[in-house]
Design an enzyme around this catalytic site. Structure first.
Site, PDB file in Angstrom:
ATOM      1  N   MET A  41     -12.424   3.460  -0.320  1.00 49.75           N
ATOM      2  CA  MET A  41     -12.728   3.364   0.887  1.00 49.75           C
ATOM      3  C   MET A  41     -13.625   4.748   1.481  1.00 49.75           C
ATOM      4  O   MET A  41     -13.109   5.521   1.688  1.00 49.75           O
ATOM      5  CB  MET A  41     -11.814   4.000   2.169  1.00 49.75           C
ATOM      6  CG  MET A  41     -11.058   2.741   2.566  1.00 49.75           C
ATOM      7  SD  MET A  41      -9.361   2.734   3.723  1.00 49.75           S
ATOM      8  CE  MET A  41      -8.427   3.177   2.601  1.00 49.75           C
ATOM      9  N   GLY A  73       1.497  -1.367   4.147  1.00 49.89           N
ATOM     10  CA  GLY A  73       2.030  -0.870   3.537  1.00 49.89           C
ATOM     11  C   GLY A  73       3.323   0.331   4.414  1.00 49.89           C
ATOM     12  O   GLY A  73       3.780  -0.170   4.117  1.00 49.89           O
ATOM     13  N   SER A  74       3.140   0.256   5.777  1.00 50.16           N
ATOM     14  CA  SER A  74       4.619   1.120   6.629  1.00 50.16           C
ATOM     15  C   SER A  74       5.930   0.368   6.531  1.00 50.16           C
ATOM     16  O   SER A  74       6.629   0.621   6.509  1.00 50.16           O
ATOM     17  CB  SER A  74       4.056   1.845   7.684  1.00 50.16           C
ATOM     18  OG  SER A  74       3.335   0.808   8.011  1.00 50.16           O
ATOM     19  N   ASP A 130      -5.136   2.952  -1.925  1.00 50.97           N
ATOM     20  CA  ASP A 130      -6.258   3.364  -1.202  1.00 50.97           C
ATOM     21  C   ASP A 130      -6.979   4.895  -1.275  1.00 50.97           C
ATOM     22  O   ASP A 130      -5.922   5.780  -1.405  1.00 50.97           O
ATOM     23  CB  ASP A 130      -5.141   3.982   0.512  1.00 50.97           C
ATOM     24  CG  ASP A 130      -5.039   2.406   0.881  1.00 50.97           C
ATOM     25  OD1 ASP A 130      -5.718   0.825   1.131  1.00 50.97           O
ATOM     26  OD2 ASP A 130      -3.900   2.142   1.500  1.00 50.97           O
ATOM     27  N   MET A 140     -10.539  -6.146   6.589  1.00 54.34           N
ATOM     28  CA  MET A 140      -9.313  -5.264   7.706  1.00 54.34           C
ATOM     29  C   MET A 140      -8.591  -5.214   8.425  1.00 54.34           C
ATOM     30  O   MET A 140      -9.951  -6.440   9.316  1.00 54.34           O
ATOM     31  CB  MET A 140     -10.854  -4.156   7.373  1.00 54.34           C
ATOM     32  CG  MET A 140     -11.296  -3.309   5.973  1.00 54.34           C
ATOM     33  SD  MET A 140      -9.773  -2.792   5.215  1.00 54.34           S
ATOM     34  CE  MET A 140      -8.373  -1.781   6.190  1.00 54.34           C
ATOM     35  N   PHE A 158      -6.520   5.169   8.103  1.00 51.03           N
ATOM     36  CA  PHE A 158      -4.914   5.217   8.165  1.00 51.03           C
ATOM     37  C   PHE A 158      -3.687   4.377   8.145  1.00 51.03           C
ATOM     38  O   PHE A 158      -4.332   3.455   8.396  1.00 51.03           O
ATOM     39  CB  PHE A 158      -4.186   6.329   9.626  1.00 51.03           C
ATOM     40  CG  PHE A 158      -5.871   7.660   9.760  1.00 51.03           C
ATOM     41  CD1 PHE A 158      -5.048   8.702   9.495  1.00 51.03           C
ATOM     42  CD2 PHE A 158      -6.560   7.095  10.154  1.00 51.03           C
ATOM     43  CE1 PHE A 158      -5.801   9.405   9.641  1.00 51.03           C
ATOM     44  CE2 PHE A 158      -7.420   8.461  10.381  1.00 51.03           C
ATOM     45  CZ  PHE A 158      -6.940   9.494  10.268  1.00 51.03           C
ATOM     46  N   GLY A 159      -2.368   4.692   8.059  1.00 50.16           N
ATOM     47  CA  GLY A 159      -2.119   3.180   7.799  1.00 50.16           C
ATOM     48  C   GLY A 159      -1.078   3.891   9.415  1.00 50.16           C
ATOM     49  O   GLY A 159      -1.423   3.946  10.054  1.00 50.16           O
ATOM     50  N   GLY A 160      -0.227   2.508   9.421  1.00 48.69           N
ATOM     51  CA  GLY A 160       0.471   2.522  10.313  1.00 48.69           C
ATOM     52  C   GLY A 160      -0.071   2.039  11.878  1.00 48.69           C
ATOM     53  O   GLY A 160       0.208   2.401  12.646  1.00 48.69           O
ATOM     54  N   HIS A 176      -1.350  -1.918  -4.026  1.00 52.99           N
ATOM     55  CA  HIS A 176      -2.763  -1.619  -3.804  1.00 52.99           C
ATOM     56  C   HIS A 176      -2.916   0.026  -3.374  1.00 52.99           C
ATOM     57  O   HIS A 176      -2.000   0.648  -2.374  1.00 52.99           O
ATOM     58  CB  HIS A 176      -2.715  -2.201  -2.355  1.00 52.99           C
ATOM     59  CG  HIS A 176      -3.789  -2.375  -1.208  1.00 52.99           C
ATOM     60  ND1 HIS A 176      -5.799  -3.160  -1.336  1.00 52.99           N
ATOM     61  CD2 HIS A 176      -3.711  -1.425   0.039  1.00 52.99           C
ATOM     62  CE1 HIS A 176      -5.602  -2.800  -0.033  1.00 52.99           C
ATOM     63  NE2 HIS A 176      -5.783  -1.487   0.335  1.00 52.99           N
ATOM     64  N   SER A 197       0.506  -1.312   0.409  1.00 57.05           N
ATOM     65  CA  SER A 197      -0.217   0.215   0.439  1.00 57.05           C
ATOM     66  C   SER A 197       0.761   1.196   0.055  1.00 57.05           C
ATOM     67  O   SER A 197       1.916   1.348   0.685  1.00 57.05           O
ATOM     68  CB  SER A 197      -0.933   0.456   1.387  1.00 57.05           C
ATOM     69  OG  SER A 197      -1.133   1.496   1.190  1.00 57.05           O
ATOM     70  N   MET A 210      -9.274   7.617  -0.151  1.00 55.37           N
ATOM     71  CA  MET A 210     -10.468   7.574   1.010  1.00 55.37           C
ATOM     72  C   MET A 210     -11.187   8.554   0.658  1.00 55.37           C
ATOM     73  O   MET A 210     -10.991  10.016  -0.299  1.00 55.37           O
ATOM     74  CB  MET A 210      -9.677   7.968   1.944  1.00 55.37           C
ATOM     75  CG  MET A 210      -8.988   6.886   2.586  1.00 55.37           C
ATOM     76  SD  MET A 210      -8.010   6.682   3.773  1.00 55.37           S
ATOM     77  CE  MET A 210      -6.846   5.195   4.360  1.00 55.37           C
ATOM     78  N   ASP A 216      -5.757  -6.282   5.006  1.00 56.59           N
ATOM     79  CA  ASP A 216      -4.848  -5.106   5.468  1.00 56.59           C
ATOM     80  C   ASP A 216      -4.729  -4.495   6.300  1.00 56.59           C
ATOM     81  O   ASP A 216      -5.651  -4.244   6.694  1.00 56.59           O
ATOM     82  CB  ASP A 216      -5.861  -3.787   4.005  1.00 56.59           C
ATOM     83  CG  ASP A 216      -5.355  -2.911   4.126  1.00 56.59           C
ATOM     84  OD1 ASP A 216      -4.102  -2.759   4.327  1.00 56.59           O
ATOM     85  OD2 ASP A 216      -6.466  -2.231   3.237  1.00 56.59           O
ATOM     86  N   HIS A 227      -8.630   0.254  -3.535  1.00 57.79           N
ATOM     87  CA  HIS A 227      -9.268   0.049  -1.988  1.00 57.79           C
ATOM     88  C   HIS A 227     -10.065   1.195  -1.734  1.00 57.79           C
ATOM     89  O   HIS A 227      -9.546   2.171  -0.904  1.00 57.79           O
ATOM     90  CB  HIS A 227      -8.407   0.204  -1.368  1.00 57.79           C
ATOM     91  CG  HIS A 227      -9.220  -0.880   0.256  1.00 57.79           C
ATOM     92  ND1 HIS A 227      -8.363  -0.485   1.282  1.00 57.79           N
ATOM     93  CD2 HIS A 227     -10.239  -0.483   0.453  1.00 57.79           C
ATOM     94  CE1 HIS A 227      -8.974  -0.869   2.587  1.00 57.79           C
ATOM     95  NE2 HIS A 227     -10.372  -0.487   2.527  1.00 57.79           N
TER      96      HIS A 227
HETATM   97  C1  DX5 Z   1      -5.919   2.062   6.074  1.00 55.15           C
HETATM   98  C2  DX5 Z   1      -5.372   1.141   3.929  1.00 55.15           C
HETATM   99  C3  DX5 Z   1      -4.018   0.758   4.728  1.00 55.15           C
HETATM  100  C4  DX5 Z   1      -2.768   0.486   5.201  1.00 55.15           C
HETATM  101  C5  DX5 Z   1      -2.209  -0.217   5.444  1.00 55.15           C
HETATM  102  O1  DX5 Z   1      -7.142   2.676   5.874  1.00 55.15           O
HETATM  103  O2  DX5 Z   1      -6.521   0.292   3.548  1.00 55.15           O
HETATM  104  O3  DX5 Z   1      -4.131   0.127   2.705  1.00 55.15           O
HETATM  105  O4  DX5 Z   1      -3.032   1.696   4.199  1.00 55.15           O
HETATM  106  O5  DX5 Z   1      -0.962   0.371   6.046  1.00 55.15           O
HETATM  107  P1  DX5 Z   1      -0.503  -0.794   7.474  1.00 55.15           P
HETATM  108  O6  DX5 Z   1       0.338  -1.619   6.918  1.00 55.15           O
HETATM  109  O7  DX5 Z   1       0.939   0.178   7.631  1.00 55.15           O
HETATM  110  O8  DX5 Z   1      -1.171  -0.401   8.197  1.00 55.15           O
HETATM  111 ZN    ZN Z   2      -5.977  -0.543   1.709  1.00 59.33          ZN
END
Ligand code: DX5
Ligand code: ZN
Length: 217
Positions: A70, A195-196, A36, A139, A145-147, A34, A9, A38, A173, A68
């Site tokens: 959202m 992602g992160s 994202d 999910m 958010f990531g991380g 992937h 991601s 939003m 994810d 993805h």
């Molecule tokens: C969260 C996103 C994920 C996210 C994953 O809302 O859908 O795709 O970027 O990032 P990590 O792996 O850092 O949780």
């Molecule tokens: Zn995602």
């Protein structure tokens, strides 16, 4: 155990340099991207939409793009995303007024259908739509958010799906990295978003390889 694909991601990467970041991830061994999307309504954050994805596609022709979505109105972006040559459109069951209709529209537009569920949604809501889905996304964090920290409890949903639908693509994810990927794969996930864990590393190639080795050896 089914063979896993790794789809980084780009959420926490340098979004001002999206094409370079994406190319770096693909050169580093990513199986797919992937992306994202939003809208600030379905989740409390905004990223980018189909105009950006279309520009990215004009630079990266070959890779498999999963968006993805959202977003609160998943039906609205199906045609624009198909026009951007997206391969798979993953929307949320919580956002669609008519999941079967949304799924059919995605197929008619020529994309694969992904149906995602948030942590508080029961996995069994998916059962009636399974014939219409190419992939189900579980999910493992609250989207937005990531991380964030991986929610171990969500693996029960993955196990349920794998037991009932052996041939289904199942994606996880949120919070997936070296410490959590094994449990995801053991539960039956075969599409792994990270992602992160990948983008924060100085050596994404090494992390992707480690993730892959960890589940595919
Ligand atoms: C969260 C996103 C994920 C996210 C994953 O809302 O859908 O795709 O970027 O990032 P990590 O792996 O850092 O949780
Ligand atoms: Zn995602």
């Amino acid at each position: 155990q089914v063979k896993c694909k790794i789809g980084p991601s780009i959420l926490n990467a340098d979004l001002a340099d999206l094409s370079k970041e994406s190319e770096k991830l693909l050169d580093s061994g990513a199986d797919y991207l992937h992306l994202d999307v939003m809208d600030g309504h379905f989740v409390p954050n905004i990223t980018f939409g189909h105009p950006v994805v279309k520009c990215l596609r004009s630079k990266i022709k070959e890779a498999f793009f999963e968006t993805h979505m959202m977003v609160s109105k998943p039906d609205e972006w199906i045609v624009p995303m198909a026009d951007a040559s997206v391969d798979q459109y993953t929307f949320h069951v919580e956002a669609s007024e008519d999941v079967a209709k949304t799924s059919r529209k995605i197929r008619e537009a020529g994309m694969k259908v992904g149906i995602g569920i948030k942590p508080n949604t029961e996995v069994t809501v998916i059962d009636e739509y399974i014939e219409l889905a190419d992939m189900v996304l579980i999910m493992t964090v609250e989207p937005g958010f990531g991380g964030q920290k991986f929610m171990e409890k969500m693996l029960g949903k993955v196990r349920y799906l794998r037991e009932n639908y052996p041939g289904l693509d199942i994606e996880v994810d949120g919070g997936v990295g070296l410490g959590t990927i094994d449990a995801c794969a053991q539960a039956g996930a075969n599409m792994i978003v990270s992602g992160s864990a990948v983008t924060s590393s100085d050596d994404p190639r090494k992390v992707i390889q480690q993730l892959r080795d960890s589940v595919n050896s």
